[in-house]
Design a protein around this motif. Structure first.
Motif, PDB file in Angstrom:
ATOM      1  N   ILE A   3       9.644   5.545   2.957  1.00 11.22           N
ATOM      2  CA  ILE A   3       8.783   5.429   3.921  1.00 11.22           C
ATOM      3  C   ILE A   3       9.221   5.899   5.215  1.00 11.22           C
ATOM      4  CG2 ILE A   3       7.048   3.948   5.072  1.00 11.22           C
ATOM      5  CD1 ILE A   3       7.291   2.093   2.264  1.00 11.22           C
ATOM      6  N   ILE A   4       8.522   6.712   5.916  1.00  9.67           N
ATOM      7  CA  ILE A   4       8.825   7.198   7.410  1.00  9.67           C
ATOM      8  C   ILE A   4       7.781   6.612   8.264  1.00  9.67           C
ATOM      9  CG2 ILE A   4       9.393   9.284   8.871  1.00  9.67           C
ATOM     10  CD1 ILE A   4      10.404  10.720   6.425  1.00  9.67           C
ATOM     11  N   ALA A   5       8.182   5.996   9.201  1.00 12.76           N
ATOM     12  CA  ALA A   5       7.247   5.574  10.269  1.00 12.76           C
ATOM     13  C   ALA A   5       7.538   6.246  11.418  1.00 12.76           C
ATOM     14  CB  ALA A   5       7.259   4.062  10.485  1.00 12.76           C
ATOM     15  N   ILE A   6       6.632   7.156  12.045  1.00 14.61           N
ATOM     16  CA  ILE A   6       6.658   7.721  13.335  1.00 14.61           C
ATOM     17  C   ILE A   6       6.256   6.990  14.234  1.00 14.61           C
ATOM     18  CG2 ILE A   6       6.272  10.189  14.575  1.00 14.61           C
ATOM     19  CD1 ILE A   6       5.490  11.233  11.705  1.00 14.61           C
ATOM     20  N   VAL A   7       7.170   6.349  15.272  1.00 15.80           N
ATOM     21  CA  VAL A   7       6.849   5.677  16.229  1.00 15.80           C
ATOM     22  C   VAL A   7       7.164   5.823  17.695  1.00 15.80           C
ATOM     23  CG1 VAL A   7       6.974   3.517  14.474  1.00 15.80           C
ATOM     24  CG2 VAL A   7       8.883   4.356  15.692  1.00 15.80           C
ATOM     25  N   GLN A  66      -2.868  -4.369   6.790  1.00 11.31           N
ATOM     26  CA  GLN A  66      -2.982  -4.251   5.620  1.00 11.31           C
ATOM     27  C   GLN A  66      -1.901  -3.319   4.846  1.00 11.31           C
ATOM     28  OE1 GLN A  66      -6.567  -1.777   6.585  1.00 11.31           O
ATOM     29  NE2 GLN A  66      -7.839  -3.072   5.275  1.00 11.31           N
ATOM     30  N   LEU A  67      -0.914  -3.043   5.832  1.00  7.25           N
ATOM     31  CA  LEU A  67       0.420  -2.166   5.305  1.00  7.25           C
ATOM     32  C   LEU A  67       1.119  -2.896   4.141  1.00  7.25           C
ATOM     33  CD1 LEU A  67       1.988  -0.728   8.562  1.00  7.25           C
ATOM     34  CD2 LEU A  67       0.842   0.490   6.700  1.00  7.25           C
ATOM     35  N   GLU A  68       1.380  -4.027   4.468  1.00 10.10           N
ATOM     36  CA  GLU A  68       2.236  -4.592   3.425  1.00 10.10           C
ATOM     37  C   GLU A  68       1.643  -4.693   2.102  1.00 10.10           C
ATOM     38  OE1 GLU A  68       4.604  -8.988   2.755  1.00 10.10           O
ATOM     39  OE2 GLU A  68       3.321  -8.722   4.537  1.00 10.10           O
ATOM     40  N   ALA A  69       0.379  -4.678   1.880  1.00 10.22           N
ATOM     41  CA  ALA A  69      -0.538  -4.835   0.740  1.00 10.22           C
ATOM     42  C   ALA A  69      -0.603  -3.428   0.326  1.00 10.22           C
ATOM     43  CB  ALA A  69      -1.712  -5.632   0.873  1.00 10.22           C
ATOM     44  N   THR A  95       4.869  -2.942  14.988  1.00  9.58           N
ATOM     45  CA  THR A  95       6.060  -3.650  14.330  1.00  9.58           C
ATOM     46  C   THR A  95       5.977  -3.683  12.759  1.00  9.58           C
ATOM     47  OG1 THR A  95       5.825  -5.158  16.341  1.00  9.58           O
ATOM     48  CG2 THR A  95       6.839  -6.183  14.156  1.00  9.58           C
ATOM     49  N   ALA A  96       4.600  -3.801  12.169  1.00  6.83           N
ATOM     50  CA  ALA A  96       4.285  -3.691  10.790  1.00  6.83           C
ATOM     51  C   ALA A  96       4.887  -2.641  10.129  1.00  6.83           C
ATOM     52  CB  ALA A  96       3.097  -4.251  10.483  1.00  6.83           C
ATOM     53  N   ALA A  97       4.533  -1.472  10.785  1.00  5.84           N
ATOM     54  CA  ALA A  97       5.049   0.052  10.334  1.00  5.84           C
ATOM     55  C   ALA A  97       6.593  -0.188  10.361  1.00  5.84           C
ATOM     56  CB  ALA A  97       4.532   0.895  11.220  1.00  5.84           C
ATOM     57  N   ILE A  98       7.283  -0.441  11.573  1.00  8.63           N
ATOM     58  CA  ILE A  98       8.569  -0.651  11.489  1.00  8.63           C
ATOM     59  C   ILE A  98       9.341  -1.285  10.300  1.00  8.63           C
ATOM     60  CG2 ILE A  98      10.725  -1.164  12.726  1.00  8.63           C
ATOM     61  CD1 ILE A  98       8.921  -0.807  15.342  1.00  8.63           C
ATOM     62  N   GLN A  99       8.657  -2.473  10.036  1.00 12.29           N
ATOM     63  CA  GLN A  99       9.115  -3.431   9.009  1.00 12.29           C
ATOM     64  C   GLN A  99       9.101  -2.869   7.470  1.00 12.29           C
ATOM     65  OE1 GLN A  99       6.636  -6.678  10.044  1.00 12.29           O
ATOM     66  NE2 GLN A  99       8.369  -7.926  10.739  1.00 12.29           N
ATOM     67  N   VAL A 100       8.265  -2.085   7.350  1.00 16.91           N
ATOM     68  CA  VAL A 100       8.133  -1.475   5.823  1.00 16.91           C
ATOM     69  C   VAL A 100       8.741  -0.171   5.938  1.00 16.91           C
ATOM     70  CG1 VAL A 100       5.952  -2.495   5.503  1.00 16.91           C
ATOM     71  CG2 VAL A 100       6.085  -0.206   6.097  1.00 16.91           C
ATOM     72  N   ALA A 101       9.137   0.431   6.849  1.00 13.84           N
ATOM     73  CA  ALA A 101       9.829   1.877   6.917  1.00 13.84           C
ATOM     74  C   ALA A 101      11.302   1.647   6.347  1.00 13.84           C
ATOM     75  CB  ALA A 101       9.896   2.480   8.194  1.00 13.84           C
ATOM     76  N   ASP A 102      11.727   3.135   5.586  1.00 13.44           N
ATOM     77  CA  ASP A 102      13.037   3.244   5.575  1.00 13.44           C
ATOM     78  C   ASP A 102      13.859   3.715   6.863  1.00 13.44           C
ATOM     79  OD1 ASP A 102      13.287   2.365   2.498  1.00 13.44           O
ATOM     80  OD2 ASP A 102      11.476   3.869   2.369  1.00 13.44           O
TER      81      ASP A 102
END
Length: 218
Positions: A3-7, A66-69, A95-102
């Motif tokens: 998972i890549i989050a562009i932030v 909804q990201l975590e699910a 914040t949620a995107a950062i948390q799930v990102a590799d």
């Protein structure tokens, strides 16, 4: 699944354009790729609506909540790479995107304003204990002192992708037509830069040495 989050909490840094073209390039390499758009502006979702190609990455518009699910569902579907496009603001969704990102990818233009504006984003990434890399985006074509100086400054605060992305009309044209730059003109300089950036990112996620080479813009 990676998972890549562009932030970036600064707007106009090219997050959506990067998400679309990186996703297309990944799909062209055989990776089952999905883009998640959590930006209310819905730029990547609208891009997806303009696509005529039947293959390639899918795009889902979700909320940060909804990201975590969503992540386990994508994993069950065999998705290999997820790219999350985020809003240019400090929101719970970011914040949620950062948390799930590799890996968090932080685009920045080679300007003092952009580099300074990235500080809150980097602080949030550090606070959550996540890996990140800057990518210099929308840089002047050709060798540029401004690009080199910005690269050196960003190196002091974290990793920087070895391939800057030049300001090229291919990116705007591809976004407007529902394509990635590698689809619009596979032999263009913009396409080569996107492919090199994707390779660098995937190697970084896997912890592989990509080689330390001097930043360049051809």
């Amino acid at each position: 699944m990676k998972i890549i989050a562009i932030v970036s909490q600064k707007g106009g840094t090219g997050k959506s354009t990067l998400a679309c073209s990186l996703a297309v390039a990944a799909a062209e390499q055989g990776l089952k790729t999905s883009v998640i758009d959590i930006d209310l502006q819905g730029t990547t979702k609208k891009w997806y609506g303009r696509r005529e190609a039947e293959d390639g990455p899918e795009v889902n518009a979700l909320t940060g909540g909804q990201l975590e699910a969503a992540i386990p569902l994508l994993r069950k579907q065999g998705v290999q790479l997820v790219i999350i496009d985020t809003p240019g603001a400090d929101t719970p969704g970011v914040t949620a995107a950062i948390q799930v990102a590799d890996l968090c990818l932080v685009p920045a233009r080679p300007s003092v304003a952009d580099i300074e504006a990235s500080a809150p984003t980097i602080n949030a990434i550090h606070r959550l204990g996540k890996s990140f890399s800057y990518v210099l985006n929308q840089v002047p074509p050709g060798r540029s002192i401004r690009t080199m100086d910005a690269y050196r400054v960003l190196q002091l605060t974290g990793a920087v992708a070895s391939t800057p992305l030049a300001m090229r009309v291919d990116h705007m044209d591809a976004l407007a037509t529902g394509q990635g730059v590698t689809e619009r003109d596979p032999t263009s300089k913009a396409s080569a830069e996107i492919r090199e950036l994707l390779e660098w990112l995937l190697n970084k996620i896997e912890g592989k040495a990509h080689g330390q080479k001097q930043t360049r813009v051809a």
